[in-house]
Design a protein around this motif. Structure first.
Motif, PDB file in Angstrom:
ATOM      1  N   GLN A   1     -31.358 -36.977  40.998  1.00 12.21           N
ATOM      2  CA  GLN A   1     -30.519 -37.179  39.931  1.00 12.21           C
ATOM      3  C   GLN A   1     -29.019 -37.000  40.677  1.00 12.21           C
ATOM      4  O   GLN A   1     -28.869 -36.369  41.555  1.00 12.21           O
ATOM      5  CB  GLN A   1     -30.497 -36.339  38.564  1.00 12.21           C
ATOM      6  CG  GLN A   1     -29.442 -36.314  37.691  1.00 12.21           C
ATOM      7  CD  GLN A   1     -29.552 -35.297  36.543  1.00 12.21           C
ATOM      8  OE1 GLN A   1     -30.369 -34.275  36.899  1.00 12.21           O
ATOM      9  NE2 GLN A   1     -29.239 -35.545  35.436  1.00 12.21           N
TER      10      GLN A   1
ATOM     11  N   GLU B   1     -29.182 -44.255  36.221  1.00  6.79           N
ATOM     12  CA  GLU B   1     -29.776 -43.054  35.392  1.00  6.79           C
ATOM     13  C   GLU B   1     -28.501 -42.255  35.115  1.00  6.79           C
ATOM     14  O   GLU B   1     -27.351 -42.147  35.885  1.00  6.79           O
ATOM     15  CB  GLU B   1     -30.612 -42.269  35.872  1.00  6.79           C
ATOM     16  CG  GLU B   1     -32.049 -43.107  36.431  1.00  6.79           C
ATOM     17  CD  GLU B   1     -33.054 -43.523  35.350  1.00  6.79           C
ATOM     18  OE1 GLU B   1     -32.662 -42.972  34.170  1.00  6.79           O
ATOM     19  OE2 GLU B   1     -33.574 -44.741  35.519  1.00  6.79           O
ATOM     20  N   PRO B   2     -28.604 -41.512  33.903  1.00  5.55           N
ATOM     21  CA  PRO B   2     -27.504 -40.315  33.653  1.00  5.55           C
ATOM     22  C   PRO B   2     -27.104 -39.413  34.654  1.00  5.55           C
ATOM     23  O   PRO B   2     -28.279 -39.144  35.302  1.00  5.55           O
ATOM     24  CB  PRO B   2     -28.053 -40.025  32.254  1.00  5.55           C
ATOM     25  CG  PRO B   2     -29.100 -40.930  31.607  1.00  5.55           C
ATOM     26  CD  PRO B   2     -29.638 -41.574  32.791  1.00  5.55           C
TER      27      PRO B   2
ATOM     28  N   ILE C   1     -24.737 -36.284  36.156  1.00  5.64           N
ATOM     29  CA  ILE C   1     -23.843 -34.855  35.882  1.00  5.64           C
ATOM     30  C   ILE C   1     -22.472 -35.033  36.331  1.00  5.64           C
ATOM     31  O   ILE C   1     -22.395 -35.331  37.600  1.00  5.64           O
ATOM     32  CB  ILE C   1     -24.515 -33.630  36.205  1.00  5.64           C
ATOM     33  CG1 ILE C   1     -25.849 -33.593  35.847  1.00  5.64           C
ATOM     34  CG2 ILE C   1     -23.831 -32.641  36.223  1.00  5.64           C
ATOM     35  CD1 ILE C   1     -26.914 -32.363  36.449  1.00  5.64           C
TER      36      ILE C   1
ATOM     37  N   ASP D   1     -25.495 -37.326  31.621  1.00  3.95           N
ATOM     38  CA  ASP D   1     -26.785 -36.271  31.296  1.00  3.95           C
ATOM     39  C   ASP D   1     -25.958 -34.797  30.839  1.00  3.95           C
ATOM     40  O   ASP D   1     -26.137 -34.251  29.862  1.00  3.95           O
ATOM     41  CB  ASP D   1     -27.726 -35.989  32.247  1.00  3.95           C
ATOM     42  CG  ASP D   1     -28.289 -34.670  32.141  1.00  3.95           C
ATOM     43  OD1 ASP D   1     -29.219 -34.582  31.392  1.00  3.95           O
ATOM     44  OD2 ASP D   1     -28.125 -33.685  32.869  1.00  3.95           O
TER      45      ASP D   1
ATOM     46  N   VAL E   1     -25.037 -34.410  25.460  1.00  3.00           N
ATOM     47  CA  VAL E   1     -24.546 -34.280  26.642  1.00  3.00           C
ATOM     48  C   VAL E   1     -24.445 -32.738  26.826  1.00  3.00           C
ATOM     49  O   VAL E   1     -23.997 -32.103  25.853  1.00  3.00           O
ATOM     50  CB  VAL E   1     -23.232 -34.832  26.851  1.00  3.00           C
ATOM     51  CG1 VAL E   1     -22.423 -34.504  27.963  1.00  3.00           C
ATOM     52  CG2 VAL E   1     -23.068 -36.287  26.471  1.00  3.00           C
ATOM     53  N   ARG E   2     -24.974 -32.451  27.956  1.00  8.44           N
ATOM     54  CA  ARG E   2     -25.237 -30.894  28.210  1.00  8.44           C
ATOM     55  C   ARG E   2     -24.125 -30.479  28.927  1.00  8.44           C
ATOM     56  O   ARG E   2     -23.440 -31.131  29.526  1.00  8.44           O
ATOM     57  CB  ARG E   2     -26.285 -30.487  29.030  1.00  8.44           C
ATOM     58  CG  ARG E   2     -27.706 -31.243  28.602  1.00  8.44           C
ATOM     59  CD  ARG E   2     -28.859 -31.008  29.531  1.00  8.44           C
ATOM     60  NE  ARG E   2     -29.968 -31.654  29.264  1.00  8.44           N
ATOM     61  CZ  ARG E   2     -31.304 -31.429  29.561  1.00  8.44           C
ATOM     62  NH1 ARG E   2     -31.355 -30.481  30.657  1.00  8.44           N
ATOM     63  NH2 ARG E   2     -32.306 -32.111  29.344  1.00  8.44           N
TER      64      ARG E   2
END
Length: 384
Positions: free
Chosen positions: A147, A179-180, A182, A222, A245-246
């Motif tokens: 990621q 991909e999503p 951070i 993400d 969304v974290r």
């Protein structure tokens, strides 16, 4: 046996080391929080290098430490500032670290996310060059199967004329990310070159721009990692995030309360302090998984004193304390760092870090930690 530890005034005081460590063993994966430890790199102590030459990494010891973190259920945040990005580890070294650690994660079944930055740019750059540098690194991370974490960029901070440039660069990267990702907001206390990130030194205005980036591409984000050492600002920010969304706390001063959360939500974690605290942090999160917030805080709150000590100003030198504790804990055979950064903290700082970590029971072999601390004291001229 008694150790005599120096304080900031040069006074020696007696300390009786702990004889037994905490009983910390691997356990089940976490269910309530996603937790990453930003992991350090282990230098090759036999390499004939200088502080300004390319990093020489002990790959066996570096990867063994990541397996240690994975064994306790923690994810690894790779090639971040804890790994000395921009402070000893250049892009060539970081790229190799990303490839090796990602392959190791697949073999071990561990979770990994890797830093994407622009540190291959060694001089002034325009926005086109910044964007291309980000793209190059994003491709390496995606090809490795990890990621991506879009890190704050010194080059972008220098080139951007205002918020619109951040919106353009990040928007471009998010549109092409497979991909999503951070997003990482690292404050100037960790890197002075990042002052005014997101186009303003006014944190309220910067927060609005940051949220505008996310709002425009919520399906590609993400989560966010916030490293501003301001608990209330993080809480306010996470309450404004789009659903799904974290928020990954990067606050090494207030992490227990932020992870525990409140009636309106909580933070996940991506923390440098979880490098030395890995097994204890993992045990605390498993307690939290049962719904026992008080038990979680009882385990993790006592660690804050050590974290605040390691991350005291100048905060960017926290990496020295992290590697020092890894040496005392037996995760590496020496106290040498890439870029010679082992010299970035003082003997009184090391002495207090040892005392705090030993009191917490963090050393698997307290006797070995005591002997190594005694050797360091002797090297500095403390012979009793």
């Amino acid at each position: 046996m008694t150790l005599h530890l120096p304080d900031a005034h040069g006074t020696l005081r007696a300390y009786e080391p702990r004889t037994e460590p905490l009983a910390l063993t691997p356990g089940a994966p976490f269910t309530s929080r996603t937790v990453f430890s930003a992991a350090h790199v282990v230098a090759d102590p036999y390499a004939d290098t200088t502080p300004d030459s390319p990093a020489a990494v002990d790959w066996d010891a570096t990867l063994a430490f990541r397996r240690h973190l994975w064994s306790h259920g923690l994810g690894v945040a790779e090639a971040m500032d804890t790994a000395q990005r921009g402070m000893g580890l250049d892009w060539a070294g970081a790229a190799e670290l990303i490839r090796r650690s990602s392959a190791e994660a697949k073999a071990a079944g561990g979770r990994i996310a890797c830093g994407v930055g622009t540190d291959q740019l060694t001089g002034p750059a325009n926005l086109t060059e910044v964007r291309a540098a980000y793209e190059e690194q994003l491709a390496v991370v995606e090809e490795s199967g990890a990621q991506a974490i879009l890190m704050a960029s010194r080059a972008l901070a220098a080139a951007a004329r205002g918020p619109e440039d951040y919106l353009e660069v990040y928007g471009h990267l998010l549109r092409q990310a497979a991909e999503p990702v951070i997003l990482h907001w690292l404050g100037p206390m960790f890197d002075p070159a990042l002052e005014g990130y997101w186009g303003s030194s006014d944190l309220d205005a910067a927060t609005d721009t940051f949220l505008d980036v996310i709002a425009a591409h919520p399906d590609k984000v993400d989560g966010i990692k916030v490293s501003l050492l301001d608990a209330q600002r993080e809480i306010d920010l996470r309450r404004r995030l789009p659903k799904g969304v974290r928020c990954y706390t990067g606050d090494d001063f207030h992490y227990p309360e932020l992870i525990a959360g409140d009636e309106q939500g909580f933070s996940h974690a991506l923390l440098g302090i979880f490098d030395p605290l890995g097994p204890l942090a993992a045990q605390a999160v498993r307690v939290l998984d049962t719904g026992d917030r008080e038990g979680f805080r009882a385990l993790l709150d006592p660690t804050v004193g050590l974290s605040r000590h390691l991350f005291q100003a100048p905060t960017r030198f926290y990496k020295t304390g992290v590697v020092f504790l890894a040496w005392l804990a037996g995760h590496q055979s020496h106290f040498t760092m890439v870029g010679g950064l082992q010299s970035a903290r003082s003997l009184p700082h090391f002495a207090r870090a040892y005392e705090l970590a030993d009191t917490l029971g963090l050393f698997p072999d307290p006797k070995r930690a005591e002997e190594r601390m005694r050797n360091l004291l002797s090297l500095y001229g403390v012979d009793r």
